[in-house]
Design a protein around this motif. Structure first.
Motif, PDB file in Angstrom:
ATOM      1  N   ASP A  68       0.852  -1.194   0.000  1.00  0.00           N
ATOM      2  CA  ASP A  68       0.000   0.000   0.000  1.00  0.00           C
ATOM      3  C   ASP A  68       0.886   1.240   0.000  1.00  0.00           C
ATOM      4  O   ASP A  68       1.424   1.650   1.031  1.00  0.00           O
ATOM      5  CB  ASP A  68      -0.908  -0.026   1.239  1.00  0.00           C
ATOM      6  N   GLY A  69       1.053   1.846  -1.193  1.00  0.00           N
ATOM      7  CA  GLY A  69       1.911   3.019  -1.303  1.00  0.00           C
ATOM      8  C   GLY A  69       1.434   4.178  -0.463  1.00  0.00           C
ATOM      9  O   GLY A  69       2.246   4.926   0.115  1.00  0.00           O
ATOM     10  N   ILE A  70       0.111   4.346  -0.349  1.00  0.00           N
ATOM     11  CA  ILE A  70      -0.419   5.454   0.449  1.00  0.00           C
ATOM     12  C   ILE A  70      -0.063   5.265   1.914  1.00  0.00           C
ATOM     13  O   ILE A  70       0.381   6.200   2.599  1.00  0.00           O
ATOM     14  CB  ILE A  70      -1.947   5.553   0.267  1.00  0.00           C
ATOM     15  N   ALA A  71      -0.234   4.052   2.429  1.00  0.00           N
ATOM     16  CA  ALA A  71       0.079   3.783   3.835  1.00  0.00           C
ATOM     17  C   ALA A  71       1.562   3.954   4.107  1.00  0.00           C
ATOM     18  O   ALA A  71       1.968   4.487   5.153  1.00  0.00           O
ATOM     19  CB  ALA A  71      -0.370   2.379   4.209  1.00  0.00           C
ATOM     20  N   ILE A  72       2.398   3.515   3.157  1.00  0.00           N
ATOM     21  CA  ILE A  72       3.843   3.644   3.364  1.00  0.00           C
ATOM     22  C   ILE A  72       4.248   5.113   3.334  1.00  0.00           C
ATOM     23  O   ILE A  72       5.051   5.580   4.156  1.00  0.00           O
ATOM     24  CB  ILE A  72       4.607   2.842   2.294  1.00  0.00           C
TER      25      ILE A  72
END
Length: 678
Positions: free
Chosen positions: A93-97
């Motif tokens: 999950d790029g957003i979470a990272i």
């Protein structure tokens, strides 16, 4: 180090976006770990409920599970708490990272890790660490590869199979069985929240070891679920009032011996479906424990209950309990142990005699001293009753009449009939003798239940089975329907044990020689059951009688099976229901095939009373066989009758207690017996 891991993941995503073709090749080249891990072998009842499970090789409980078996609330809570974009991201999950990196830069420490559920599955499959840079990169690559080869539901299934829940509990089914004593298909919000919290720190939050921490972690999950609108405020408040389990529960161990037997029969099967009813099995196992309580350390018990219409075994109790293994040899399955059946074969012998026209329930048969060569059977109480009806002889379980019938039938025919029921009788010697009528052979409890099932089925053998779907065709005819009904009718008129309901069963009890085995077998219009009590090592149980200790257990087992009995069938149309005086002449009195009983020779014998007889009253008629008159009769060495030529000598015993009777004939031959007067 965890901050470096986050930066590395960001770099990985950016680099992958910039060089997409190479990135895709790199993901596709990922070698996946095995996703089909060993799961616990399951033995299930007729409704699919767990009877017994077995740990995997490393001693962990890990049960297979599908998402359809899990409460949807738990799935919703897990996704909302751990990875709310799970259904949309490609594994990472790029957003979470990105959010985690910003938080780490602002706070100077890692606030959230950005790990997805797919990455957690990758870590569980490889048992890799959570914080090391290499581990994070490997988990990300593996998560991306998993998402390309598995569906989202399959990935969630892997999580619920492998997630740790403390101790040796792995997977959601092990957790719900271990902490709540139930399957995961229906959970309370409080239970679901605890299951979300535990895998984050399975040992630090174990409710049975770290109760306060488990409670706090659960409540944090509930608070977030309320904030995310997964549950409303009232539900969250009610869930917080629910107690957290303070101890672990045992995984079910029901029908333990039958479960082991199923595994032995199909060692490579993962699931074994039995015909057993779990609720009935649990009730009968509790009854077994009660039946031996207070009766000494070495007494055990076994029970089998079956549907004699379908042949399905509904419950099988092999011992008083595995936890009594040392004191009661609980590991021994006494439903399959060869034991002496005592008097429990008598109904079959009478049914065969009725079937072959040798007797009718109202036929008169002699209950008096008899000898077949060297074999002189005695009644259990040492008494003789003269002429009685066959019906009464069976109800009183007299030995001499049934041996007379067996001699007329032939022991080999009795053995053949036993085998037609599906039993496997065992003999110590060679050819069967008359003693088999009184228990002189080996049979198992399952054999006897199968025999009584045949009687209940109108004389048609009904092979019993315990594996679901294994039912076969009915077996051969053992007796005709009339004979089977006559025996059942006689047994149904026996008085029940004290306190048991009347008109419940056709039943028979038995006690083997030396009080080593106490039996009770019975049936109604639908079900058949058998009970055995004794010591697995075969040592005597002083004072143990089938009618006193096994019959009450049999009747209680039927009451636990159902609230009321099912009626026995009506008599077949061909049944001859007459008084003795109205019977055809050959059926009024039983006669042996040759009209005479064999004797050892012409040597003097004391035919009555037999040695060891218990006599009521002072007067007794001494009966002599063979010998040369005149006779001299002595009591305790003192001549009482001299010069007698009759072979029936009425005498008065001098006093209560033991007396020695002896007789001498004209040739000097003698015979003697020790008797006891009440």
């Amino acid at each position: 180090m965890r901050r470096f891991g986050l930066f590395a993941l960001v770099a990985l995503l950016w680099g992958g976006a910039a060089a997409r073709d190479g990135f895709e090749d790199w993901v596709e080249a990922t070698v996946l770990p095995p996703v089909l891990a060993e799961t616990s072998v399951e033995v299930r009842d007729r409704a699919g409920l767990l009877l017994r499970g077995y740990t995997v090789e490393d001693g962990r409980w890990r049960f297979s599970v599908t998402l359809d078996q899990i409460d949807p609330l738990l799935i919703d809570m897990l996704v909302a708490y751990e990875d709310k974009r799970f259904w949309d991201h490609p594994g990472v999950d790029g957003i979470a990272i990105g959010r985690a990196v910003v938080q780490a830069l602002r706070e100077g420490r890692v606030v959230s890790g950005g790990s997805t559920l797919t990455m957690q599955v990758a870590r569980l499959l490889e048992d890799s660490g959570t914080g090391a840079l290499a581990g994070k990169l490997r988990q990300a690559r593996l998560a991306l590869a998993l998402e390309r080869r598995l569906t989202k539901r399959e990935i969630l299934t892997l999580y619920f199979t492998h997630a740790p829940y403390g101790g040796n509990l792995e997977g959601v089914r092990a957790a719900t069985l271990g902490y709540f004593g139930k399957e995961p298909h229906r959970l309370t919000p409080a239970e679901a929240a605890l299951l979300v919290a535990l895998p984050q720190s399975p040992e630090g939050r174990r409710p049975d070891k770290r109760h306060a921490r488990a409670l706090a972690a659960r409540d944090r999950v509930l608070a977030r679920m309320q904030r995310f609108a997964v549950i409303d405020g009232d539900t969250a408040a009610a869930a917080r009032r629910e107690a957290v389990p303070a101890a672990r529960r045992d995984v079910p161990v029901l029908a333990a011996h039958l479960a082991d037997r199923a595994r032995e029969a199909a060692p490579f099967a993962q699931v074994h479906d039995l015909t057993v009813d779990r609720a009935l099995q649990a009730r009968l196992e509790a009854l077994a424990a009660r039946a031996v309580r207070g009766r000494g350390d070495h007494l055990s018990v076994a029970m089998v209950v079956a549907d004699h219409v379908t042949g399905e075994i509904l419950a099988s109790v092999g011992s008083a309990g595995l936890d009594a293994a040392e004191s009661r040899d609980g590991f021994v399955d006494m439903t399959r142990a060869l034991r002496s059946p005592g008097s429990t074969l008598k109904p079959l012998i009478y049914a065969l005699a009725f079937d072959r026209g040798l007797a009718h329930p109202q036929t008169l048969i002699d209950d008096s001293p008899v000898r077949f060569g060297p074999y002189a059977p005695q009644n259990f109480d040492g008494r003789f009753r003269g002429e009685v009806t066959v019906e009464r002889a069976l109800q009183l379980s007299l030995n001499i009449p049934v041996v007379r019938l067996t001699e007329a039938l032939g022991p080999a025919h009795l053995m053949a009939a036993l085998r037609r029921t599906g039993a496997a009788p065992a003999l110590q010697g060679g050819a069967p003798g008359l003693a088999i009528a009184l228990g002189g052979l080996g049979l198992t409890l399952e054999d006897l239940v199968q025999l009584y099932a045949a009687l209940a089925q109108g004389g048609q053998a009904r092979p019993l089975h315990w594996r679901e779907g294994a039912e076969g065709v009915p077996g051969p005819e053992v007796t005709d329907a009339v004979a089977a009904w006559q025996v059942g009718h006689i047994l149904s008129e026996l008085a029940p044990p004290p306190g048991a309901p009347r008109d419940w069963l056709a039943y028979k009890t038995g006690t083997s020689y030396g009080h080593r085995d106490a039996w009770a077998l019975g049936y109604d219009g639908r079900h058949v059951a058998g009970v055995w009590l004794g010591r697995p090592d075969g040592t005597p149980v002083p004072g143990a009688f089938g009618g006193e200790i096994a019959a009450p257990v049999l009747f209680e087992a039927f009451q636990l099976l159902k609230p009321a009995p099912e009626e026995l069938p009506p008599p077949p149309a061909a049944t001859l229901m007459l008084r003795n005086a109205d019977l055809p002449q050959p059926l009024r009195r039983f006669r042996a095939r040759d009209g005479l009983y064999r004797s050892a020779g012409s040597r003097l014998e004391l035919a009555y009373p037999p040695d060891g007889a218990l006599l009521a009253g002072q007067q007794v008629t001494v009966k002599l066989r063979h010998g040369t008159p005149p006779f001299t009769l002595m009591v305790d060495g003192a001549p009482l009758v001299t010069g007698a030529r009759a072979r029936a000598l009425p005498v008065l015993l001098p006093s209560a207690g033991f007396s020695r009777l002896s007789v001498v004939d004209a040739t000097g031959a003698s015979a003697a017996a020790m008797v006891q007067r009440e």
